[in-house]
Design an enzyme around this catalytic site. Structure first.
Site, PDB file in Angstrom:
ATOM      1  N   HIS A   6       0.716  -1.149   0.198  1.00 30.97           N
ATOM      2  CA  HIS A   6       0.077  -0.107  -0.020  1.00 30.97           C
ATOM      3  C   HIS A   6       0.562   1.658   0.317  1.00 30.97           C
ATOM      4  O   HIS A   6       1.618   1.676   1.410  1.00 30.97           O
ATOM      5  CB  HIS A   6      -0.530  -0.126   1.414  1.00 30.97           C
ATOM      6  N   CYS A   7       1.060   1.787  -0.460  1.00 28.82           N
ATOM      7  CA  CYS A   7       1.502   3.392  -1.139  1.00 28.82           C
ATOM      8  C   CYS A   7       0.649   4.833  -0.477  1.00 28.82           C
ATOM      9  O   CYS A   7       0.097   4.607  -0.908  1.00 28.82           O
ATOM     10  CB  CYS A   7       2.663   3.559  -2.787  1.00 28.82           C
ATOM     11  N   PHE A   8       1.023   5.236   0.290  1.00 30.71           N
ATOM     12  CA  PHE A   8       0.857   6.484   1.267  1.00 30.71           C
ATOM     13  C   PHE A   8       0.840   7.506   0.650  1.00 30.71           C
ATOM     14  O   PHE A   8      -0.252   8.015   0.672  1.00 30.71           O
ATOM     15  CB  PHE A   8       1.825   6.350   2.674  1.00 30.71           C
TER      16      PHE A   8
END
Length: 275
Positions: free
Chosen positions: A122-124
Site C-alpha cells: 500500500h503506497c501512502f
C-alpha cells in the site's frame, strides 16, 4: 489504524505541495536567473532546452501518479466465496488468508477495504494499493520522480553557486552547505529565499534517492517474478524466464510507456478478465 488513515490523506497532499513548489522554483527562479546568454538563438537556448526537459520529466511523473490513483486494483472479494464462519472473516481482515491457488498473492487491505490480486504494498503517497493493474505506472512514477528531483537538484546547485559565488567542485562543499547556511541565515548574511532553496536541495536529494532505490528494488522483484507481499509472507513462486515476468508487468507497449503515461496493458490478469 487512525494514524495510518491520517497518513494516507496527508502523504498525497505533501507530495503535491512538493511538486508545486518544485515547478514554481524551476520555472520562475532557476531558469530565468541561470540561463542568460544573448549570443544563443532562442530556439536552442539553454533555458528553453532545460525547461523542456523539466516539463517532460514532470509530466511523466504526474501523469503516472494520476494513473496509479485512477487505475485502482479491483475488489476481488465481491466475486469470491470467502466461506462461512467468523474465523474466515477474521483471516481476511488481517490479510493472512488467500482464497486459493486460482488467485495467487491476494490480500485484503484495511485502508482500501478491498481484496486485490498480486498485491505488492500500500503506497501512502498515492493513497492506493499497488497491484497487477497499476504496477507499471507506479514504477514509471518512481523513475521520473527521481529524475525530476535530480534535475531540480542540479539546477538548484547551479543557482546557489551563482547567487552565493561558491563552487561545488569539492564533494564536501555540499555536505557542509547546510550548517554554514544556517549560521549565515541567523546572522543575517543569507536571504530567506536562498535558505529555502538550500533546504529544498536536501529534500530533492532525499526524495530522489528514495525513489531511485525503491524503483531498483521493485525491478529486481519483477525480474524474479515476486511481489513485496510474497517476499514478506515467504511465499514460493513458480520460476519463469525474466522476459515473461517483465512482459507481465510492462506489457507489449513497454517502449510507449517510457515516453508518455499510458495505462498498463498486456498483464495476465487483464487477459484472464477478457476471457
Amino acid at each position: 489504524m487512525l494514524v495510518l488513515r491520517l497518513l494516507n490523506v496527508v502523504a498525497p497532499a505533501y507530495f503535491l505541495c512538493i511538486s508545486l513548489v518544485t515547478f514554481v522554483l524551476q520555472i520562475f527562479l532557476f531558469i530565468p536567473s541561470m540561463f542568460r546568454d544573448p549570443s544563443t538563438t532562442p530556439l536552442f537556448s539553454p533555458a528553453l532546452l532545460h525547461g523542456a526537459l523539466f516539463l517532460f520529466l514532470s509530466a511523466n511523473a504526474l501523469g503516472n501518479y494520476v494513473l496509479v490513483i485512477q487505475n485502482s486494483p479491483e475488489d476481488l472479494g465481491k466475486g469470491l466465496n470467502l466461506g462461512e464462519g467468523a474465523e474466515v472473516v477474521v483471516d481476511w481482515l488481517d490479510g493472512s488468508r488467500s482464497p486459493g491457488s486460482a488467485l495467487p498473492s491476494t490480500h485484503f487491505c484495511r485502508l482500501c477495504a478491498r481484496v486485490t490480486q498480486r498485491h505488492d504494498h500500500h503506497c501512502f503517497f498515492t493513497g492506493n494499493c499497488i497491484g497487477s493493474r497499476n504496477m507499471r505506472n507506479f514504477i514509471m512514477f518512481c523513475l521520473y520522480t527521481s529524475l525530476a528531483c535530480l534535475d531540480s537538484l542540479v539546477a538548484g546547485m547551479a543557482y546557489i553557486s551563482a547567487a552565493l559565488s561558491m563552487s561545488f567542485a569539492n564533494p564536501l562543499a555540499f555536505l557542509t552547505l547546510l550548517p554554514h547556511s544556517i549560521s549565515q541565515f541567523f546572522s543575517g548574511a543569507l536571504l530567506s529565499s536562498e535558505m529555502f532553496v538550500i533546504l529544498m536541495l536536501y529534500l530533492w536529494l532525499g526524495i530522489g534517492l528514495a525513489c531511485a532505490g525503491f524503483c531498483c528494488h521493485q525491478m529486481l522483484l519483477i525480474l524474479r517474478g515476486q511481489t513485496r507481499y510474497q517476499v514478506r509472507k515467504g511465499m514460493v513462486v513458480r520460476a519463469r524466464p525474466w522476459r515473461e515476468n517483465l512482459q507481465e508487468v510492462f506489457g507489449k507497449r513497454w517502449l510507449l510507456g517510457l515516453l508518455i503515461p499510458v495505462l498498463n496493458v498486456g498483464s495476465d490478469y487483464r487477459r484472464q478478465k477478457e476471457k
